[in-house]
Write a protein that holds these residues in place. Structure first.
Motif, PDB file in Angstrom:
ATOM      1  N   ILE A  53       0.838  -1.199   0.000  1.00 55.29           N
ATOM      2  CA  ILE A  53       0.000   0.000   0.000  1.00 55.29           C
ATOM      3  C   ILE A  53       0.873   1.249   0.000  1.00 55.29           C
ATOM      4  O   ILE A  53       1.823   1.351   0.774  1.00 55.29           O
ATOM      5  CB  ILE A  53      -0.952   0.035   1.218  1.00 55.29           C
ATOM      6  N   GLN A  54       0.531   2.182  -0.891  1.00 60.16           N
ATOM      7  CA  GLN A  54       1.147   3.498  -0.923  1.00 60.16           C
ATOM      8  C   GLN A  54       0.052   4.557  -0.832  1.00 60.16           C
ATOM      9  O   GLN A  54      -1.018   4.396  -1.404  1.00 60.16           O
ATOM     10  CB  GLN A  54       1.910   3.717  -2.236  1.00 60.16           C
ATOM     11  N   ILE A  55       0.355   5.627  -0.121  1.00 61.79           N
ATOM     12  CA  ILE A  55      -0.511   6.805  -0.135  1.00 61.79           C
ATOM     13  C   ILE A  55       0.136   7.835  -1.044  1.00 61.79           C
ATOM     14  O   ILE A  55       1.329   8.157  -0.891  1.00 61.79           O
ATOM     15  CB  ILE A  55      -0.705   7.372   1.279  1.00 61.79           C
ATOM     16  N   ASN A  86       4.766   4.919   2.108  1.00 57.07           N
ATOM     17  CA  ASN A  86       4.484   3.484   2.155  1.00 57.07           C
ATOM     18  C   ASN A  86       3.953   3.094   3.527  1.00 57.07           C
ATOM     19  O   ASN A  86       4.443   3.573   4.554  1.00 57.07           O
ATOM     20  CB  ASN A  86       5.748   2.676   1.871  1.00 57.07           C
ATOM     21  N   LEU A  87       2.965   2.212   3.547  1.00 53.09           N
ATOM     22  CA  LEU A  87       2.488   1.638   4.800  1.00 53.09           C
ATOM     23  C   LEU A  87       3.240   0.338   5.063  1.00 53.09           C
ATOM     24  O   LEU A  87       3.654  -0.362   4.141  1.00 53.09           O
ATOM     25  CB  LEU A  87       0.984   1.382   4.747  1.00 53.09           C
ATOM     26  N   ASN A 100       1.029  -0.412  10.528  1.00 54.27           N
ATOM     27  CA  ASN A 100       1.694   0.322  11.603  1.00 54.27           C
ATOM     28  C   ASN A 100       1.248   1.784  11.648  1.00 54.27           C
ATOM     29  O   ASN A 100       1.309   2.420  12.696  1.00 54.27           O
ATOM     30  CB  ASN A 100       3.215   0.269  11.431  1.00 54.27           C
ATOM     31  N   GLU A 101       0.791   2.299  10.499  1.00 52.88           N
ATOM     32  CA  GLU A 101       0.461   3.717  10.412  1.00 52.88           C
ATOM     33  C   GLU A 101      -1.031   4.015  10.564  1.00 52.88           C
ATOM     34  O   GLU A 101      -1.412   4.979  11.233  1.00 52.88           O
ATOM     35  CB  GLU A 101       0.943   4.292   9.062  1.00 52.88           C
ATOM     36  N   ASN A 123      -8.054   6.724  11.687  1.00 53.59           N
ATOM     37  CA  ASN A 123      -7.135   7.806  12.083  1.00 53.59           C
ATOM     38  C   ASN A 123      -6.565   8.449  10.819  1.00 53.59           C
ATOM     39  O   ASN A 123      -5.399   8.282  10.501  1.00 53.59           O
ATOM     40  CB  ASN A 123      -6.011   7.256  12.965  1.00 53.59           C
ATOM     41  N   PRO A 124      -7.392   9.199  10.070  1.00 50.86           N
ATOM     42  CA  PRO A 124      -7.002   9.657   8.729  1.00 50.86           C
ATOM     43  C   PRO A 124      -5.810  10.604   8.729  1.00 50.86           C
ATOM     44  O   PRO A 124      -5.566  11.332   9.692  1.00 50.86           O
ATOM     45  CB  PRO A 124      -8.267  10.369   8.223  1.00 50.86           C
TER      46      PRO A 124
END
Length: 369
Positions: A53-55, A86-87, A100-101, A123-124
């Motif tokens: 996953i990437q934001i 990266n998550l 973790n994030e 938790n945005p």
């Protein structure tokens, strides 16, 4: 009514949210859009049940910071650029999302005739949402994940590649594929070097970082390693063999008692061959093996000498090696040019006796058909 984000700043009724549970994680793969306008995207990829996953968030980059916010320039003068995060330690359990994030769950929101699949984040990262509120990113079915990664080879950022996927590319394409990964994150290439000149011509590129290691995903790290390995196969050294001819498929074969063997080869680089070995032992079992074999690393001074079991005449050969923990293969190729133009071959093979192992003393010379 609790408040969350669905599309832009629209308030939604939490009673209309239901869980979205899938046993196949691949159905969660895609792009989830958060916020208003360009907003931010969460890119979720699934390869062999491994989740990445990437934001991706928007930013208007300049060397000194955000010129727009500083009043230095106008929005119309800037191209939209992206920042990535990266998550880590990602898990999906019974429709619940953990990292973790951030954490949350996959949901379906249905109101009247409108329904949206999405990812609810408890938790945005969009801090304007407010404390104790959540945000839902809507899964975009109108946007291909390939379009999230600029360049000619976006697949190198979204899919685990194999040697077979990339070895057919020429050296220039391999170098571009690898360096595009770095360029997407704003890597600063060597000043006036080939890639700085090339990428500065691409409207999506903006040089910002000397170190982009933190941005690289597991997929990209894997693919960089695979691409570099194939590039190394193709490096020219002091000695480059005359044969076999590049990109020409050749079959060599021989028999000994009840055992028959056929070796198909194709030279795909200066010092690398693609091979396929087929062995048939009558009344017992068949054996096959495919792979890439390359000449030894470092400078090669030339061919060594071998002797044909057919004619007894010595000839020069080059040796290609494919060595794994449980199996090794040495393929010797050469030509007895004074008496024949056919390619000759010998094999040394040991694969834990899955089928008859081969050494130089127990199998005849393979001859080109």
């Amino acid at each position: 009514m609790a408040v969350c984000q669905n599309i832009g700043a629209t308030k939604i009724n939490p009673e209309l949210i239901s869980p979205w549970k899938e046993s196949d994680f691949k159905k969660y793969e895609g792009i989830y859009h958060f916020g208003e306008g360009d907003g931010s995207n969460l890119i979720l990829l699934v390869n062999n049940n491994k989740i990445s996953i990437q934001i991706r968030e928007t930013g208007y980059w300049t060397e000194g910071g955000y010129a727009l916010e500083s009043g230095i320039t106008q929005l119309s003068e800037l191209d939209l650029k992206w920042e990535y995060k990266n998550l880590t330690n990602i898990k999906i359990i019974d429709g619940k999302f953990f990292s973790n994030e951030y954490s949350g769950e996959f949901v379906l929101y249905k109101e009247d005739s409108n329904s949206y699949f999405g990812l609810k984040i408890n938790n945005p990262w969009n801090t304007w949402i407010g404390e104790k509120r959540y945000e839902i990113g809507v899964k975009r079915n109108d946007f291909n994940v390939l379009n999230c990664y600029a360049g000619q080879f976006p697949v190198a950022s979204i899919q685990f590649l194999t040697k077979g996927d990339v070895y057919s590319y020429n050296s220039d394409d391999l170098a571009l594929m690898r360096n595009e990964i770095f360029a997407r994150y704003g890597y600063k290439f060597k000043e006036k070097g080939t890639f700085e000149i090339y990428f500065k011509k691409q409207n999506w590129y903006y040089p910002k970082y000397r170190d982009i290691t933190a941005f690289l995903t597991d997929i990209e790290l894997h693919n960089i390693s695979i691409i570099k390995e194939i590039e190394e196969y193709r490096n020219e050294d002091i000695y480059v063999p005359e044969f076999p001819e590049k990109n020409k498929k050749i079959v060599l074969s021989a028999k000994q008692g009840n055992l028959a063997i056929a070796l198909t080869i194709k030279r795909i680089g200066n010092k690398t061959i693609e091979y396929s070995l087929e062995m048939v032992e009558f009344g017992k079992k068949n054996y096959s093996k495919k792979g890439l074999a390359s000449m030894a690393d470092g400078p090669s001074l030339g061919s060594e000498s071998d002797e044909s079991s057919v004619s007894g005449v010595s000839y020069l050969y080059d040796e290609y090696v494919d060595k794994k923990e449980d199996c090794y293969m040495y393929i010797r190729l050469g030509k007895e040019e004074k008496t024949s133009n056919y390619l000759l071959g010998k094999i040394i093979k040991n694969c834990n006796d899955k089928i008859k192992d081969i050494d130089l003393n127990n199998f005849p010379t393979l001859i080109e058909k």
